[in-house]
Design an enzyme around this catalytic site. Structure first.
Site, PDB file in Angstrom:
ATOM      1  N   GLU A  86     -25.672 -32.653  -3.752  1.00 15.64           N
ATOM      2  CA  GLU A  86     -27.108 -32.345  -3.700  1.00 15.64           C
ATOM      3  C   GLU A  86     -27.938 -33.448  -4.357  1.00 15.64           C
ATOM      4  O   GLU A  86     -27.602 -33.965  -5.402  1.00 15.64           O
ATOM      5  CB  GLU A  86     -27.382 -30.998  -4.392  1.00 15.64           C
ATOM      6  CG  GLU A  86     -28.874 -30.648  -4.446  1.00 15.64           C
ATOM      7  CD  GLU A  86     -29.168 -29.171  -4.720  1.00 15.64           C
ATOM      8  OE1 GLU A  86     -28.290 -28.329  -4.502  1.00 15.64           O
ATOM      9  OE2 GLU A  86     -30.301 -28.882  -5.145  1.00 15.64           O
ATOM     10  N   GLY A 123     -31.288 -21.697  -0.671  1.00 15.01           N
ATOM     11  CA  GLY A 123     -32.444 -20.844  -0.966  1.00 15.01           C
ATOM     12  C   GLY A 123     -33.259 -20.499   0.266  1.00 15.01           C
ATOM     13  O   GLY A 123     -34.487 -20.545   0.250  1.00 15.01           O
ATOM     14  N   ASP A 125     -19.918 -22.482  -3.843  1.00 13.96           N
ATOM     15  CA  ASP A 125     -21.365 -22.721  -3.918  1.00 13.96           C
ATOM     16  C   ASP A 125     -21.699 -23.190  -5.340  1.00 13.96           C
ATOM     17  O   ASP A 125     -21.281 -22.564  -6.318  1.00 13.96           O
ATOM     18  CB  ASP A 125     -22.065 -21.381  -3.603  1.00 13.96           C
ATOM     19  CG  ASP A 125     -23.537 -21.534  -3.314  1.00 13.96           C
ATOM     20  OD1 ASP A 125     -23.975 -22.665  -3.023  1.00 13.96           O
ATOM     21  OD2 ASP A 125     -24.253 -20.513  -3.362  1.00 13.96           O
ATOM     22  N   HIS A 155     -34.385 -20.737  -4.725  1.00 15.34           N
ATOM     23  CA  HIS A 155     -33.426 -19.644  -4.883  1.00 15.34           C
ATOM     24  C   HIS A 155     -34.118 -18.331  -5.238  1.00 15.34           C
ATOM     25  O   HIS A 155     -35.176 -18.322  -5.846  1.00 15.34           O
ATOM     26  CB  HIS A 155     -32.415 -19.995  -5.988  1.00 15.34           C
ATOM     27  CG  HIS A 155     -31.513 -21.136  -5.632  1.00 15.34           C
ATOM     28  ND1 HIS A 155     -31.475 -22.314  -6.307  1.00 15.34           N
ATOM     29  CD2 HIS A 155     -30.607 -21.248  -4.635  1.00 15.34           C
ATOM     30  CE1 HIS A 155     -30.580 -23.128  -5.761  1.00 15.34           C
ATOM     31  NE2 HIS A 155     -30.038 -22.501  -4.736  1.00 15.34           N
ATOM     32  N   SER A 167     -33.324 -17.565   2.175  1.00 14.59           N
ATOM     33  CA  SER A 167     -33.549 -16.176   2.581  1.00 14.59           C
ATOM     34  C   SER A 167     -34.997 -16.006   2.992  1.00 14.59           C
ATOM     35  O   SER A 167     -35.880 -16.723   2.524  1.00 14.59           O
ATOM     36  CB  SER A 167     -33.228 -15.226   1.421  1.00 14.59           C
ATOM     37  OG  SER A 167     -31.827 -14.994   1.363  1.00 14.59           O
ATOM     38  N   ASN A 197     -28.210 -21.557   3.744  1.00 15.84           N
ATOM     39  CA  ASN A 197     -27.648 -20.612   2.778  1.00 15.84           C
ATOM     40  C   ASN A 197     -28.509 -19.359   2.671  1.00 15.84           C
ATOM     41  O   ASN A 197     -29.706 -19.455   2.410  1.00 15.84           O
ATOM     42  CB  ASN A 197     -27.581 -21.248   1.388  1.00 15.84           C
ATOM     43  CG  ASN A 197     -26.534 -22.336   1.295  1.00 15.84           C
ATOM     44  OD1 ASN A 197     -25.938 -22.727   2.290  1.00 15.84           O
ATOM     45  ND2 ASN A 197     -26.308 -22.813   0.089  1.00 15.84           N
ATOM     46  N   ILE A 198     -27.865 -18.219   2.840  1.00 11.49           N
ATOM     47  CA  ILE A 198     -28.586 -16.945   2.763  1.00 11.49           C
ATOM     48  C   ILE A 198     -27.828 -15.999   1.845  1.00 11.49           C
ATOM     49  O   ILE A 198     -26.669 -15.684   2.095  1.00 11.49           O
ATOM     50  CB  ILE A 198     -28.757 -16.341   4.171  1.00 11.49           C
ATOM     51  CG1 ILE A 198     -29.667 -17.257   5.014  1.00 11.49           C
ATOM     52  CG2 ILE A 198     -29.327 -14.927   4.087  1.00 11.49           C
ATOM     53  CD1 ILE A 198     -29.737 -16.902   6.473  1.00 11.49           C
ATOM     54  N   ASP A 199     -28.475 -15.590   0.776  1.00 11.03           N
ATOM     55  CA  ASP A 199     -27.848 -14.700  -0.198  1.00 11.03           C
ATOM     56  C   ASP A 199     -28.761 -13.492  -0.471  1.00 11.03           C
ATOM     57  O   ASP A 199     -28.370 -12.336  -0.277  1.00 11.03           O
ATOM     58  CB  ASP A 199     -27.571 -15.484  -1.492  1.00 11.03           C
ATOM     59  CG  ASP A 199     -26.718 -14.691  -2.479  1.00 11.03           C
ATOM     60  OD1 ASP A 199     -26.373 -13.533  -2.190  1.00 11.03           O
ATOM     61  OD2 ASP A 199     -26.404 -15.231  -3.559  1.00 11.03           O
ATOM     62  N   SER A 200     -29.989 -13.759  -0.859  1.00 10.88           N
ATOM     63  CA  SER A 200     -30.891 -12.662  -1.251  1.00 10.88           C
ATOM     64  C   SER A 200     -31.095 -11.632  -0.141  1.00 10.88           C
ATOM     65  O   SER A 200     -31.184 -10.432  -0.416  1.00 10.88           O
ATOM     66  CB  SER A 200     -32.264 -13.220  -1.662  1.00 10.88           C
ATOM     67  OG  SER A 200     -32.145 -14.009  -2.819  1.00 10.88           O
TER      68      SER A 200
HETATM   69 ZN    ZN Z   1     -28.117 -22.832  -3.840  1.00 11.53          ZN
END
Ligand code: ZN
Length: 332
Positions: A146, A233, A94, A190, A235, A275-278
């Site tokens: 990107e 970003g 990432d 993000h 979430s 994309n899922i992180d938080s």
């Molecule tokens: Zn990102």
């Protein structure tokens, strides 16, 4: 030099093709710890979903890239042990920020890399992405690039409009770089504080953020029909997790994410990776805070990491089934 194919990993090419055609998204979950890895694999196996496990710069600093690579190799073996004969697991870098880093990851067994030159002048972004693609494709590793800049945690989203992806650039960029997928900026950002309350509208006591720029997404789709598009970003910052964190001693103020309906809408388009992180961080922290508050005598990490792992798994399954629609989408 280790080739990802020898580790049982896959690249993104075939799964993206199916996701774009089928109007669903492949989940891209960030991982830093064994518990996150286990929860991701359990969720993917239970739902029969392909999955992208991604490694950020912060994850590399925290856990070490070599360890994360072995964890991904372990993830494949673990998925098989859980009964999935043909897991489709991608190990993805990432936000790679240099050719050297992307090359290092490819050489150590990553099956997909992102080269993020979005902060560079256009021509430099093209040249950097092209260089990474040329190296990666020798080993059949797929590359995400990107265009457009996402607002960061500290940035004002009102200023982000000028950083939205310019649809008039995408054909030139995709053609000249040869990238396999394109991350675009249409209003996601993000972190867990994507918007200030002032940027939101209050609807039934809930702060609703400004909608994603679907017009830009549709313009991009027209220019590059069927080309895999990625949203970073993304979430949703579920309020029940935020409330649990605050109820048990946390102090998360004005955490606001992307409503899941907007992501469901996006997943019907050429968007094929979200994309899922938080949300995983929130699920983990909420469960740990709750457990420790309710069991103040516990000091064995397994006692509070087990409910944390369970809560993350629940969240991943929810995303796969109710938001992204990738359940039951394994090739075989
Ligand atoms: Zn990102």
């Amino acid at each position: 030099m280790v080739n990802y194919k020898d580790l049982g990993l896959v690249n993104t090419r075939e799964m993206f093709k199916r996701a774009v055609a089928g109007g669903y998204d492949i989940p891209a979950f960030n991982f830093n710890t064994m518990e996150q890895m286990q929860a991701i694999v359990m969720a993917a196996v239970e739902t029969k979903s392909p999955v992208i496990m991604q490694v950020s710069k912060g994850a590399r600093n925290y856990a070490n890239a070599t360890i994360l690579r072995y964890m991904a190799e372990g993830a494949v073996a673990y998925a098989k042990e859980l009964g999935c004969a043909h897991p489709e697991i991608v190990l993805h870098l990432d936000h790679g920020d240099s050719f050297e880093l992307c090359k290092d990851c490819i050489d150590m067994g990553f099956s997909s890399v992102m080269i993020d030159g979005s902060h560079l002048p256009y021509e430099e972004n093209v040249a950097l992405a092209k260089k990474v693609v040329e190296y990666a494709h020798q080993f059949d590793v797929t590359v995400e690039a990107e265009l457009g800049v996402l607002a960061g945690v500290e940035d004002e989203v009102s200023a982000a409009e000028s950083h939205y992806t310019k649809p008039e650039e995408v054909i030139d960029f995709a053609t000249r770089t040869g990238c396999d997928s394109l991350a675009i900026s249409i209003g996601t950002s993000h972190g867990a504080h994507k918007f200030t309350p002032e940027q939101c509208t209050l609807v039934n006591g809930v702060l609703v953020p400004p909608p994603l720029a679907f017009d830009i997404l549709h313009e991009i789709e027209k220019k590059l029909p069927g080309f895999p598009i990625v949203l970073h970003g993304s979430s949703s910052v579920p309020m029940d997790e935020v409330n649990t964190i605050n109820q048990f001693g946390g102090k998360l103020e004005a955490a606001i994410g992307i409503p899941e309906e907007q992501l469901r809408e996006a997943s019907k388009s050429a968007v094929c990776k979200i994309n899922i992180d938080s949300d995983s961080r929130l699920a983990m922290t909420a469960a740990i805070r709750k457990h420790l508050a309710e069991h103040p005598g516990d000091f064995d990490p397994r006692q509070y990491l087990k409910p944390a792992r369970e809560n993350m798994k629940k969240m991943y399954i929810h995303k796969i089934v109710n938001v992204l629609g990738s359940d039951g989408k394994l090739a075989q």
